[in-house]
Design a protein around this motif. Structure first.
Motif, PDB file in Angstrom:
ATOM      1  N   GLY A 268      -9.365  21.346  -7.157  1.00 22.66           N
ATOM      2  CA  GLY A 268     -10.030  22.323  -8.023  1.00 22.66           C
ATOM      3  C   GLY A 268      -9.389  22.464  -9.400  1.00 22.66           C
ATOM      4  O   GLY A 268      -9.710  23.400 -10.125  1.00 22.66           O
ATOM      5  N   ILE A 269      -8.473  21.564  -9.752  1.00 19.75           N
ATOM      6  CA  ILE A 269      -7.905  21.563 -11.104  1.00 19.75           C
ATOM      7  C   ILE A 269      -7.903  20.121 -11.637  1.00 19.75           C
ATOM      8  O   ILE A 269      -8.197  19.185 -10.888  1.00 19.75           O
ATOM      9  N   LYS A 270      -7.560  19.984 -12.919  1.00 14.79           N
ATOM     10  CA  LYS A 270      -7.538  18.650 -13.530  1.00 14.79           C
ATOM     11  C   LYS A 270      -6.419  17.794 -12.895  1.00 14.79           C
ATOM     12  O   LYS A 270      -5.375  18.335 -12.503  1.00 14.79           O
ATOM     13  N   VAL A 271      -6.674  16.504 -12.815  1.00 11.57           N
ATOM     14  CA  VAL A 271      -5.680  15.608 -12.206  1.00 11.57           C
ATOM     15  C   VAL A 271      -5.357  14.473 -13.170  1.00 11.57           C
ATOM     16  O   VAL A 271      -6.259  13.872 -13.764  1.00 11.57           O
ATOM     17  N   MET A 272      -4.065  14.208 -13.352  1.00 13.84           N
ATOM     18  CA  MET A 272      -3.629  13.040 -14.127  1.00 13.84           C
ATOM     19  C   MET A 272      -3.108  12.042 -13.103  1.00 13.84           C
ATOM     20  O   MET A 272      -2.050  12.265 -12.506  1.00 13.84           O
ATOM     21  N   LEU A 273      -3.854  10.978 -12.878  1.00 11.57           N
ATOM     22  CA  LEU A 273      -3.474  10.021 -11.834  1.00 11.57           C
ATOM     23  C   LEU A 273      -3.040   8.701 -12.471  1.00 11.57           C
ATOM     24  O   LEU A 273      -3.791   8.116 -13.254  1.00 11.57           O
ATOM     25  N   LYS A 274      -1.830   8.257 -12.131  1.00 10.94           N
ATOM     26  CA  LYS A 274      -1.373   6.943 -12.625  1.00 10.94           C
ATOM     27  C   LYS A 274      -1.130   6.036 -11.419  1.00 10.94           C
ATOM     28  O   LYS A 274      -0.370   6.396 -10.518  1.00 10.94           O
ATOM     29  N   LEU A 275      -1.779   4.887 -11.425  1.00 10.98           N
ATOM     30  CA  LEU A 275      -1.617   3.950 -10.301  1.00 10.98           C
ATOM     31  C   LEU A 275      -0.851   2.707 -10.741  1.00 10.98           C
ATOM     32  O   LEU A 275      -1.027   2.221 -11.857  1.00 10.98           O
ATOM     33  N   PHE A 276       0.005   2.224  -9.849  1.00 11.89           N
ATOM     34  CA  PHE A 276       0.767   0.998 -10.090  1.00 11.89           C
ATOM     35  C   PHE A 276       0.583   0.106  -8.867  1.00 11.89           C
ATOM     36  O   PHE A 276       0.283   0.596  -7.783  1.00 11.89           O
ATOM     37  N   VAL A 277       0.781  -1.190  -9.040  1.00  7.91           N
ATOM     38  CA  VAL A 277       0.692  -2.088  -7.877  1.00  7.91           C
ATOM     39  C   VAL A 277       2.064  -2.712  -7.629  1.00  7.91           C
ATOM     40  O   VAL A 277       2.696  -3.222  -8.554  1.00  7.91           O
ATOM     41  N   LYS A 278       2.511  -2.641  -6.385  1.00 11.70           N
ATOM     42  CA  LYS A 278       3.827  -3.212  -6.023  1.00 11.70           C
ATOM     43  C   LYS A 278       3.628  -4.194  -4.867  1.00 11.70           C
ATOM     44  O   LYS A 278       2.792  -3.951  -3.985  1.00 11.70           O
ATOM     45  N   VAL A 279       4.430  -5.229  -4.846  1.00 12.03           N
ATOM     46  CA  VAL A 279       4.382  -6.169  -3.722  1.00 12.03           C
ATOM     47  C   VAL A 279       5.596  -5.924  -2.829  1.00 12.03           C
ATOM     48  O   VAL A 279       6.724  -5.906  -3.314  1.00 12.03           O
ATOM     49  N   LYS A 280       5.361  -5.687  -1.557  1.00 15.20           N
ATOM     50  CA  LYS A 280       6.464  -5.623  -0.599  1.00 15.20           C
ATOM     51  C   LYS A 280       6.086  -6.549   0.546  1.00 15.20           C
ATOM     52  O   LYS A 280       5.225  -6.216   1.369  1.00 15.20           O
ATOM     53  N   LYS A 281       6.689  -7.725   0.535  1.00 11.11           N
ATOM     54  CA  LYS A 281       6.281  -8.770   1.473  1.00 11.11           C
ATOM     55  C   LYS A 281       6.415  -8.303   2.919  1.00 11.11           C
ATOM     56  O   LYS A 281       7.443  -7.750   3.297  1.00 11.11           O
ATOM     57  N   ASP A 282       5.358  -8.535   3.687  1.00 12.95           N
ATOM     58  CA  ASP A 282       5.369  -8.229   5.122  1.00 12.95           C
ATOM     59  C   ASP A 282       5.768  -6.792   5.445  1.00 12.95           C
ATOM     60  O   ASP A 282       6.419  -6.536   6.450  1.00 12.95           O
ATOM     61  N   TRP A 283       5.361  -5.839   4.622  1.00 15.69           N
ATOM     62  CA  TRP A 283       5.755  -4.452   4.893  1.00 15.69           C
ATOM     63  C   TRP A 283       5.242  -3.964   6.246  1.00 15.69           C
ATOM     64  O   TRP A 283       5.845  -3.080   6.848  1.00 15.69           O
ATOM     65  N   ARG A 284       4.150  -4.580   6.734  1.00 13.20           N
ATOM     66  CA  ARG A 284       3.611  -4.100   8.027  1.00 13.20           C
ATOM     67  C   ARG A 284       4.508  -4.445   9.211  1.00 13.20           C
ATOM     68  O   ARG A 284       4.317  -3.978  10.311  1.00 13.20           O
ATOM     69  N   GLU A 285       5.486  -5.339   8.959  1.00 12.47           N
ATOM     70  CA  GLU A 285       6.441  -5.689  10.018  1.00 12.47           C
ATOM     71  C   GLU A 285       7.795  -5.019   9.793  1.00 12.47           C
ATOM     72  O   GLU A 285       8.691  -5.165  10.606  1.00 12.47           O
ATOM     73  N   ASN A 286       7.943  -4.317   8.689  1.00 10.89           N
ATOM     74  CA  ASN A 286       9.253  -3.817   8.287  1.00 10.89           C
ATOM     75  C   ASN A 286       9.374  -2.330   8.616  1.00 10.89           C
ATOM     76  O   ASN A 286       8.703  -1.494   8.018  1.00 10.89           O
ATOM     77  N   LEU A 287      10.223  -2.021   9.597  1.00  8.66           N
ATOM     78  CA  LEU A 287      10.272  -0.643  10.097  1.00  8.66           C
ATOM     79  C   LEU A 287      10.705   0.352   9.021  1.00  8.66           C
ATOM     80  O   LEU A 287      10.232   1.486   9.012  1.00  8.66           O
ATOM     81  N   SER A 288      11.563  -0.077   8.085  1.00  9.07           N
ATOM     82  CA  SER A 288      11.973   0.916   7.086  1.00  9.07           C
ATOM     83  C   SER A 288      10.836   1.195   6.098  1.00  9.07           C
ATOM     84  O   SER A 288      10.637   2.329   5.684  1.00  9.07           O
ATOM     85  N   PHE A 289      10.025   0.173   5.751  1.00  4.58           N
ATOM     86  CA  PHE A 289       8.852   0.448   4.916  1.00  4.58           C
ATOM     87  C   PHE A 289       7.846   1.325   5.679  1.00  4.58           C
ATOM     88  O   PHE A 289       7.276   2.248   5.120  1.00  4.58           O
TER      89      PHE A 289
END
Ligand SMILES: Nc1nc2c(ncn2[C@@H]2O[C@H](COP(=O)(O)OP(=O)(O)OP(=O)(O)O)[C@@H](O)[C@H]2O)c(=O)[nH]1
Ligand SMILES: [Mg+2]
Length: 299
Positions: A268-289
């Motif tokens: 319900g208020i104005k939003v300033m959204l900034k998006l960035f793209v990062k690569v984290k190889k195989d993050w779906r297998e990495n428990l800390s990610f």
């Protein structure tokens, strides 16, 4: 006056319409929806409170075979929702055939769980009901007595689901609600914002990429009239990164524009959204990610 309270797990294969149903039943957008399979990754509570009952729906990830650590997290989340539920709603996509995987899942669910299971056949707005009779017969043959045809999209027959759930829940003389009556979900605003960004990415990106992305909010600052959000769209490969950015930044701009509109209507208020793209190889297998991105079971 008597009161009723219950946890209701909503389970089924990816894309069956579970999140659409939870949003419809709670009359709120608690969970993101997309045409891509495996949209939902975490259990999300959608809470419906009236004067006499409080129903807590647990939207779950779609049931699928585990291929990586993220899948294991998702499948474990489903099992915990099933085992903690007072009633289980098993949702089937009426436009698809019942395959061996789903038949086995239904059979083992029935054996494993004591809670009543209601089988819901969804998407009747696009399938002729007569075509669904063989499907419902197969399910009845497995010993399921409660089968409801519905459309989560149009809301057709969803009242019948509520009535059926209430028929299974005990009555209490005292108000036994566990959640504040103003709450409609257990998730934080930050979580909802990251999910809105993921929803837009799912919507605009081609099939192979969405499964490998995650949204990581790096800055979330709420001022009286404006919300500042910085978020990373994390992907697994450099080639995916350039697709997410798009020609001259066109794709990431589109995701950001659509996400901002939805986030603004949520807060319900104005939003300033900034998006960035990062690569984290195989993050779906990495428990800390996985832990960093919020995909960790509590135990
Ligand atoms: N025609 C029609 N489409 C529906 C209905 N319910 C859901 N859908 C569509 O089916 C797709 C999947 O819906 P979701 O609610 O995201 O499905 P889900 O079961 O939560 O999927 P996962 O989160 O991937 O497990 C979306 O494109 C919905 O718009 C329905 O009753 N009729
Ligand atoms: Mg979902």
């Amino acid at each position: 006056m008597s009161y009723q309270f219950g946890y209701i797990a909503v389970v089924g294969k990816p894309n069956a319409g579970k999140s659409t149903l939870v949003n419809c039943l709670t009359q709120n957008k608690v969970a993101i929806v997309s045409p891509k399979a495996q949209t939902t990754r975490n259990n999300i509570l959608g809470i419906l409170t009236t004067k006499t009952y409080q129903l807590v729906f647990i939207d779950t990830p779609g049931v699928h075979k585990s291929k990586n650590a993220l899948d294991k997290f998702m499948n474990k989340s489903i099992r915990s929702a099933e085992s903690g539920a007072d009633v289980i709603l098993y949702l089937i996509d009426g436009t698809k055939n019942l395959d061996a995987f789903e038949l086995d899942y239904l059979k083992s669910l029935k054996q494993k769980e004591d809670a009543p299971i209601v089988v819901l056949i969804n998407k009747i707005d696009v399938v002729k009901k007569s075509n669904l009779l063989p499907l419902s017969k197969k399910i009845a043959d497995l010993g399921f007595n409660d089968i409801i045809f519905l459309s989560a999209k149009t809301g057709e027959n969803t009242n019948q689901i509520i009535d059926t759930i209430l028929s299974f829940l005990p009555q209490s003389e005292t108000k036994n609600f566990l959640y504040d009556e103003d709450y409609y979900t257990d998730k934080s605003l930050k979580f909802m914002v990251s999910e809105i960004i993921r929803e837009k990415a799912l919507y605009f990106l081609n099939d192979e990429i969405p499964h490998g992305i995650s949204i990581n909010i790096t800055n979330f600052e709420q001022k009286p009239n404006i919300l500042y959000v910085d978020a990373d769209i994390v992907c697994e490969k450099d080639s995916h990164k350039s697709i997410i950015i798009g020609k001259g930044g066109s794709m990431i701009k589109k995701i950001g524009q659509y996400a901002r509109v939805d986030i603004e209507s949520l807060v319900g208020i104005k939003v300033m959204l900034k998006l960035f793209v990062k690569v984290k190889k195989d993050w779906r297998e990495n428990l800390s990610f996985l832990t960093e991105f919020g995909y960790k079971n509590e135990d």
